[in-house]
Design a protein around this motif. Sequence first.
Motif, short mmCIF file in Angstrom:
data_model
loop_
_atom_site.label_atom_id
_atom_site.label_comp_id
_atom_site.label_asym_id
_atom_site.label_seq_id
_atom_site.Cartn_x
_atom_site.Cartn_y
_atom_site.Cartn_z
N VAL A 1 73.68 -9.86 -39.77
CA VAL A 1 73.05 -10.95 -40.52
C VAL A 1 74.16 -11.82 -41.12
CG1 VAL A 1 71.52 -11.56 -42.44
CG2 VAL A 1 71.05 -9.50 -41.07
N LEU A 2 74.06 -13.13 -40.87
CA LEU A 2 75.07 -14.09 -41.32
C LEU A 2 74.47 -15.07 -42.32
CD1 LEU A 2 76.60 -14.90 -37.82
CD2 LEU A 2 77.67 -13.49 -39.58
N GLU A 3 75.25 -15.45 -43.31
CA GLU A 3 74.88 -16.51 -44.25
C GLU A 3 75.89 -17.64 -44.15
OE1 GLU A 3 72.58 -13.99 -47.77
OE2 GLU A 3 74.49 -15.01 -48.18
N VAL A 4 75.40 -18.82 -43.85
CA VAL A 4 76.26 -19.99 -43.70
C VAL A 4 75.95 -20.98 -44.82
CG1 VAL A 4 76.98 -21.86 -42.16
CG2 VAL A 4 76.27 -19.64 -41.20
N LYS A 5 76.97 -21.35 -45.60
CA LYS A 5 76.77 -22.29 -46.71
C LYS A 5 77.40 -23.64 -46.34
CE LYS A 5 76.78 -18.71 -50.28
NZ LYS A 5 77.43 -18.19 -51.50
N PRO A 6 76.64 -24.73 -46.57
CA PRO A 6 77.15 -26.06 -46.25
C PRO A 6 77.92 -26.67 -47.44
CG PRO A 6 74.87 -26.22 -46.90
CD PRO A 6 75.23 -24.76 -46.97
N TRP A 7 78.54 -27.85 -47.19
CA TRP A 7 79.25 -28.54 -48.25
C TRP A 7 78.27 -29.30 -49.17
CZ3 TRP A 7 84.10 -27.50 -49.34
CH2 TRP A 7 84.96 -27.02 -48.34
N GLU A 8 77.29 -29.95 -48.55
CA GLU A 8 76.39 -30.83 -49.29
C GLU A 8 74.95 -30.37 -49.18
OE1 GLU A 8 77.57 -33.12 -51.13
OE2 GLU A 8 79.66 -33.17 -50.41
N ALA A 9 74.15 -30.82 -50.12
CA ALA A 9 72.73 -30.45 -50.13
C ALA A 9 71.97 -31.14 -49.01
CB ALA A 9 72.11 -30.81 -51.49
N ASP A 10 72.46 -32.30 -48.60
CA ASP A 10 71.75 -33.05 -47.55
C ASP A 10 72.22 -32.69 -46.14
OD1 ASP A 10 74.26 -34.09 -47.76
OD2 ASP A 10 73.64 -36.19 -47.83
N CYS A 11 72.97 -31.62 -46.01
CA CYS A 11 73.46 -31.20 -44.67
C CYS A 11 72.27 -30.71 -43.85
CB CYS A 11 74.50 -30.11 -44.82
SG CYS A 11 75.13 -29.46 -43.26
N ASP A 12 72.19 -31.14 -42.59
CA ASP A 12 71.11 -30.73 -41.70
C ASP A 12 71.44 -29.34 -41.15
OD1 ASP A 12 69.12 -30.39 -39.90
OD2 ASP A 12 69.47 -32.26 -38.80
N LEU A 13 70.89 -28.30 -41.79
CA LEU A 13 71.20 -26.92 -41.38
C LEU A 13 70.56 -26.56 -40.05
CD1 LEU A 13 71.00 -25.08 -44.83
CD2 LEU A 13 73.04 -25.76 -43.56
N HIS A 14 69.45 -27.21 -39.69
CA HIS A 14 68.86 -26.96 -38.37
C HIS A 14 69.81 -27.39 -37.26
CE1 HIS A 14 65.03 -25.85 -40.13
NE2 HIS A 14 65.04 -26.98 -40.87
N MET A 15 70.44 -28.53 -37.49
CA MET A 15 71.43 -29.00 -36.52
C MET A 15 72.63 -28.07 -36.47
SD MET A 15 74.63 -30.63 -36.49
CE MET A 15 74.72 -31.40 -38.10
N VAL A 16 73.06 -27.59 -37.66
CA VAL A 16 74.19 -26.66 -37.71
C VAL A 16 73.86 -25.38 -36.95
CG1 VAL A 16 75.60 -25.25 -39.25
CG2 VAL A 16 75.03 -27.60 -39.89
N PHE A 17 72.62 -24.89 -37.11
CA PHE A 17 72.20 -23.68 -36.39
C PHE A 17 72.30 -23.89 -34.88
CE2 PHE A 17 68.71 -21.53 -34.15
CZ PHE A 17 69.05 -20.21 -34.38
N ASN A 18 71.82 -25.03 -34.41
CA ASN A 18 71.86 -25.31 -32.97
C ASN A 18 73.30 -25.41 -32.45
OD1 ASN A 18 69.04 -25.36 -32.66
ND2 ASN A 18 68.94 -27.52 -33.30
#
Length: 200
Positions: free
Chosen positions: A117-134
Amino acid sequence: MSTDLSFDELSVALSYAFFNAGDGAPVVTAAPVAKKEAPKPAATKKAAVDDDFDDMFGDDDEEEEPNEYGETAADAAATKARQERMAQALKLKKEADEKAGKVKKNKEKAVEKSLVVLEVKPWEADCDLHMVFNEIIKFELEGLVWGQAHELVPVAYGIKKLVMQCVIVDSLVLMDDVTDNIEGMEEWVQSVQVTAMTKV
């Protein structure tokens, strides 16, 4: 004038023969005196007894040299016979087990896998995490299978973290390779952390 002379028996006999030679008398020569020979030492009884003792126990026989394992010929023969008996006993036991169906077949070793299980934290609140996942699941590696589901979990101040899963073959995949690839997305990813790893 008188002369005092001493003669041994041989000298007297020679003188007598010399003075009578002119009268035609037969010359008598003295017989040579036989020399006495020194007695030879006789063999002692002790030496004879010692010789008999040596012959009795066979001291003249050469000792048998051991082989490279420190065994005499008799010991080596006994060891060989014992090993043959053991081999025969094992053969008979194996045949008996085969008849009784007790032979264990070699099983293939199960492939060990882990669920991560991995947890990925972005820099900004408006980061598109769905795109990051893909983008993350585009990384392919032998023994790595990405889970298709992911979750966005709130952290603080409107920032969310990406929670995702993958399954790895322990003997083929190092988690450092996986996390290094995600951290390489510096434009969107602040950090990545392995929160759980269980065997499957």
